[in-house]
Write an enzyme that holds these catalytic residues in place. Structure first.
Site, PDB file in Angstrom:
ATOM      1  N   HIS A 127       0.873  -1.187   0.000  1.00 18.98           N
ATOM      2  CA  HIS A 127       0.000   0.000   0.000  1.00 18.98           C
ATOM      3  C   HIS A 127       0.901   1.225   0.000  1.00 18.98           C
ATOM      4  CE1 HIS A 127      -3.161   2.786   1.155  1.00 18.98           C
ATOM      5  NE2 HIS A 127      -4.010   1.844   0.814  1.00 18.98           N
ATOM      6  N   ASP A 159      -8.065  -5.138  -0.030  1.00 20.58           N
ATOM      7  CA  ASP A 159      -8.512  -5.951  -1.167  1.00 20.58           C
ATOM      8  C   ASP A 159      -8.170  -7.415  -0.990  1.00 20.58           C
ATOM      9  OD1 ASP A 159      -7.591  -3.081  -2.439  1.00 20.58           O
ATOM     10  OD2 ASP A 159      -9.482  -3.881  -3.232  1.00 20.58           O
TER      11      ASP A 159
HETATM   12  C1  SDX Z   1      -6.144   0.075  -2.883  1.00 19.71           C
HETATM   13  O1  SDX Z   1      -4.362   4.591  -2.040  1.00 19.71           O
HETATM   14  C2  SDX Z   1      -5.284   3.965  -1.413  1.00 19.71           C
HETATM   15  O2  SDX Z   1      -5.702   4.343  -0.336  1.00 19.71           O
HETATM   16  C3  SDX Z   1      -5.815   2.735  -2.137  1.00 19.71           C
HETATM   17  C4  SDX Z   1      -6.867   1.946  -1.398  1.00 19.71           C
HETATM   18  C5  SDX Z   1      -8.118   2.749  -1.173  1.00 19.71           C
HETATM   19  O3  SDX Z   1      -8.860   2.423  -0.249  1.00 19.71           O
HETATM   20  O4  SDX Z   1      -8.399   3.655  -2.009  1.00 19.71           O
HETATM   21  O5  SDX Z   1      -6.368   1.521  -0.139  1.00 19.71           O
HETATM   22  C6  SDX Z   1      -7.282   0.720  -2.180  1.00 19.71           C
HETATM   23  O6  SDX Z   1      -5.893   0.397  -4.011  1.00 19.71           O
HETATM   24  C7  SDX Z   1      -5.276  -0.916  -2.132  1.00 19.71           C
HETATM   25  C8  SDX Z   1      -4.069  -1.408  -2.999  1.00 19.71           C
HETATM   26  C9  SDX Z   1      -4.597  -2.514  -3.903  1.00 19.71           C
HETATM   27  N1  SDX Z   1      -3.571  -2.912  -4.882  1.00 19.71           N
HETATM   28  C10 SDX Z   1      -2.957  -4.082  -4.816  1.00 19.71           C
HETATM   29  O7  SDX Z   1      -3.137  -4.909  -3.926  1.00 19.71           O
HETATM   30  C11 SDX Z   1      -2.017  -4.345  -5.998  1.00 19.71           C
HETATM   31  C12 SDX Z   1      -0.669  -4.856  -5.475  1.00 19.71           C
HETATM   32  N2  SDX Z   1       0.015  -3.797  -4.768  1.00 19.71           N
HETATM   33  C13 SDX Z   1       1.016  -3.023  -5.525  1.00 19.71           C
HETATM   34  O8  SDX Z   1       0.643  -2.788  -6.853  1.00 19.71           O
HETATM   35  C14 SDX Z   1       1.543  -1.827  -4.737  1.00 19.71           C
HETATM   36  O9  SDX Z   1       1.803  -2.258  -3.472  1.00 19.71           O
HETATM   37  C15 SDX Z   1       0.707  -0.562  -4.637  1.00 19.71           C
HETATM   38  C16 SDX Z   1       0.271  -0.069  -5.968  1.00 19.71           C
HETATM   39  C17 SDX Z   1      -0.496  -0.796  -3.789  1.00 19.71           C
HETATM   40  C18 SDX Z   1       1.578   0.503  -3.944  1.00 19.71           C
HETATM   41  O10 SDX Z   1       2.588   0.796  -4.834  1.00 19.71           O
HETATM   42  P1  SDX Z   1       3.740   1.815  -4.407  1.00 19.71           P
HETATM   43  O11 SDX Z   1       3.440   2.553  -3.145  1.00 19.71           O
HETATM   44  O12 SDX Z   1       4.065   2.629  -5.618  1.00 19.71           O
HETATM   45  O13 SDX Z   1       4.872   0.832  -4.012  1.00 19.71           O
HETATM   46  P2  SDX Z   1       6.145   0.635  -4.855  1.00 19.71           P
HETATM   47  O14 SDX Z   1       5.752   0.257  -6.239  1.00 19.71           O
HETATM   48  O15 SDX Z   1       7.013   1.830  -4.647  1.00 19.71           O
HETATM   49  O16 SDX Z   1       6.779  -0.644  -4.156  1.00 19.71           O
HETATM   50  C19 SDX Z   1       7.829  -0.510  -3.231  1.00 19.71           C
HETATM   51  C20 SDX Z   1       8.583  -1.835  -3.345  1.00 19.71           C
HETATM   52  C21 SDX Z   1       9.027  -2.153  -4.768  1.00 19.71           C
HETATM   53  O17 SDX Z   1      10.162  -2.985  -4.678  1.00 19.71           O
HETATM   54  P3  SDX Z   1      11.631  -2.303  -4.754  1.00 19.71           P
HETATM   55  O18 SDX Z   1      11.641  -1.441  -6.029  1.00 19.71           O
HETATM   56  O19 SDX Z   1      11.785  -1.479  -3.496  1.00 19.71           O
HETATM   57  O20 SDX Z   1      12.600  -3.463  -4.830  1.00 19.71           O
HETATM   58  O21 SDX Z   1       7.684  -2.911  -2.939  1.00 19.71           O
HETATM   59  C22 SDX Z   1       7.498  -3.784  -4.057  1.00 19.71           C
HETATM   60  C23 SDX Z   1       7.876  -3.014  -5.308  1.00 19.71           C
HETATM   61  O22 SDX Z   1       8.325  -3.889  -6.328  1.00 19.71           O
HETATM   62  N3  SDX Z   1       6.080  -4.150  -4.044  1.00 19.71           N
HETATM   63  C24 SDX Z   1       5.613  -5.371  -4.260  1.00 19.71           C
HETATM   64  C25 SDX Z   1       4.218  -5.277  -4.108  1.00 19.71           C
HETATM   65  N4  SDX Z   1       3.882  -4.019  -3.827  1.00 19.71           N
HETATM   66  C26 SDX Z   1       5.035  -3.322  -3.796  1.00 19.71           C
HETATM   67  N5  SDX Z   1       6.248  -6.544  -4.564  1.00 19.71           N
HETATM   68  C27 SDX Z   1       5.443  -7.628  -4.730  1.00 19.71           C
HETATM   69  N6  SDX Z   1       4.093  -7.609  -4.583  1.00 19.71           N
HETATM   70  C28 SDX Z   1       3.453  -6.463  -4.283  1.00 19.71           C
HETATM   71  N7  SDX Z   1       2.124  -6.435  -4.140  1.00 19.71           N
END
Ligand code: SDX
Length: 426
Positions: free
Chosen positions: A308, A365
């Site tokens: 998140h 989710d």
């Molecule tokens: C919702 O914003 C809100 O409030 C949203 C929400 C709401 O109520 O409106 O809460 C609802 O959208 C919840 C999120 C639902 N999405 C998912 O479950 C999809 C999977 N999650 C990812 O896509 C991701 O975690 C996000 C989009 C939710 C957050 O992305 P960020 O903040 O841009 O995180 P990031 O891409 O900077 O990740 C940081 C690190 C990265 O690795 P490094 O580059 O540091 O090596 O964490 C890793 C990412 O690759 N990472 C994950 C991951 N999420 C982040 N690795 C594997 N699986 C994941 N799910």
């Protein structure tokens, strides 16, 4: 409120003294509005991870502590004591309603649940296999063409009646989109039922039989809707604000929010979580193999339902939903293998260095999809359920923006990294 200043000096030695602002809760912020004038500098923050786009009094999240407040009330207390329409009133007007206000609000909403007959015809224009979210985006946008009596966004009464119409009609439109997808008749709302019961009847009822709401399903859906109502400046809410900042009407602004919510990284994640869990169950892939794929930078696969932008601790909504998962599956049965796999996946990630280091926890989710499946909500309606609930958050922010004296049209800057100026070849 200003408390101290931050100094930024550019390459020519010009310094900007930027005030530091504090809110009721949460980190202080540097007010960078004077930066360009004083130094010619911009800030760069892709994804706005460190940027406050507005002041808001609606919701507060503390991602480190796993705290979520709506108008100051903890989500745990609202989940236990309130219902979706009362939370809607709270988000829109800032205070919990008294008995008279609650009855008036419920009466007003119930008197706007029907939609223009032409919308029923409009829905018939979609392909038989159109995704309900595609239909919802189009239908809510089309609502702009029906309400010429309340499109003056500078008139507070017009803004309020549009908000009430959107809250009242979203469940009807959502159920109609599903009815069209399944070829079922479109049932008119029955205002003798509660808001959630009315929705389940339009979703699952048939004209040939009386519909008896299932109290277990109703209370589970009520909780799901309370938990998804608002969440600060998430992608879809920011989309609604940016769209509305140009003066776009509320229906067009909410349609933009629905479009943004559809993405699998945002509201589409609940559907993506179930697809992922199904794939693991039926592919024979081990949880270790799934987690390895999620960690592999060369693989675009991410663990749906984890991580998140704000929560670097448990999403408090996920905790509430996890408990309900247990109770519901005990009551209704449902996808026990899917739920058990989810629990195993959660346990494995919480012990895995990659997830611990990046503070990636299950989000709302991760469990909501399992509950919606246990409630027999079809998978392609999962994000529609999210949209019905988040609708009140979107419209509350849209209204707050129009009442904000500092409100301006949203127009971010950029760093230009393209070709230098050059002449067209002679
Ligand atoms: C919702 O914003 C809100 O409030 C949203 C929400 C709401 O109520 O409106 O809460 C609802 O959208 C919840 C999120 C639902 N999405 C998912 O479950 C999809 C999977 N999650 C990812 O896509 C991701 O975690 C996000 C989009 C939710 C957050 O992305 P960020 O903040 O841009 O995180 P990031 O891409 O900077 O990740 C940081 C690190 C990265 O690795 P490094 O580059 O540091 O090596 O964490 C890793 C990412 O690759 N990472 C994950 C991951 N999420 C982040 N690795 C594997 N699986 C994941 N799910």
């Amino acid at each position: 409120m200003s408390d101290g200043a931050a100094k930024i000096t550019n390459k020519d030695g010009r310094t900007a003294e930027l005030p530091i602002l504090s809110g009721t809760h949460g980190p202080d912020v540097v007010d960078v509005r004077g930066l360009r004038k004083e130094t010619g500098l911009f800030t760069y923050d892709p994804g706005f991870a460190s940027t406050a786009s507005c002041k808001s009094a609606i919701t507060f999240i503390d991602g480190d502590e796993g705290i979520l407040l709506h108008r100051g009330y903890p989500i745990e207390q609202l989940a236990e004591h309130s219902n979706y329409l009362e939370v809607s009133y709270l988000l829109m007007y800032g205070e919990l309603p008294n008995q008279q206000q609650r009855e008036q609000f419920e009466h007003t909403i119930s008197r706007h649940t029907m939609v223009h007959e032409n919308i029923r015809t409009f829905l018939g224009g979609f392909r038989y296999d159109a995704h309900p979210m595609a239909m919802l985006v189009g239908t809510v946008g089309a609502m702009s063409s029906f309400y010429h009596d309340s499109t003056d966004i500078n008139n507070p009464q017009h803004r309020e009646i549009s908000a009430q119409r959107l809250i009242a009609k979203m469940p009807t439109l959502a159920a109609y989109c599903y009815a069209r997808y399944t070829g079922r008749p479109l049932l008119y709302p029955d205002n003798s039922l509660s808001y959630v019961e009315n929705f389940t009847r339009m979703m699952f009822g048939v004209p040939a039989e009386e519909y008896t709401p299932n109290p277990v399903v109703t209370s589970a859906l009520e909780l799901i809707m309370i938990l998804h109502a608002d969440h600060e400046q998430n992608a879809s809410t920011s989309t609604v604000r940016l769209t509305g900042s140009s003066g776009a009407n509320p229906f067009a602004s909410i349609a933009a929010g629905i479009a943004s919510l559809w993405g699998p990284a945002h509201g589409g994640a609940n559907e993506a979580v179930i697809n992922m869990l199904d794939a693991i169950l039926y592919s024979g892939e081990t949880i270790e193999q799934t987690i390895a794929r999620a960690k592999d930078k060369s693989d675009p696969f991410r663990l749906m339902g984890f991580g998140h932008r704000v929560y670097k601790n448990f999403d408090p909504r996920a905790k509430l939903i996890q408990k309900m998962c247990h109770d519901l599956l005990a009551d209704l049965g449902g996808d026990q293998p899917l739920f058990e796999l989810a629990m195993e996946l959660e346990k494995a990630t919480l012990a895995d260095e990659y997830f611990i280091e990046r503070r990636l926890y299950p989000n709302v989710d991760f469990y909501s999809g399992i509950i919606l499946r246990a409630l027999d909500i079809p998978m392609n309606m999962f994000t529609v359920m999210f949209a019905i609930s988040r609708n009140v958050g979107w419209i509350s922010h849209w209204m707050e923006m129009h009442e904000d004296r500092e409100f301006r049209i949203g127009r971010p800057q950029q760093i230009y990294v393209g070709a230098p100026r050059r002449d067209y070849p002679a």
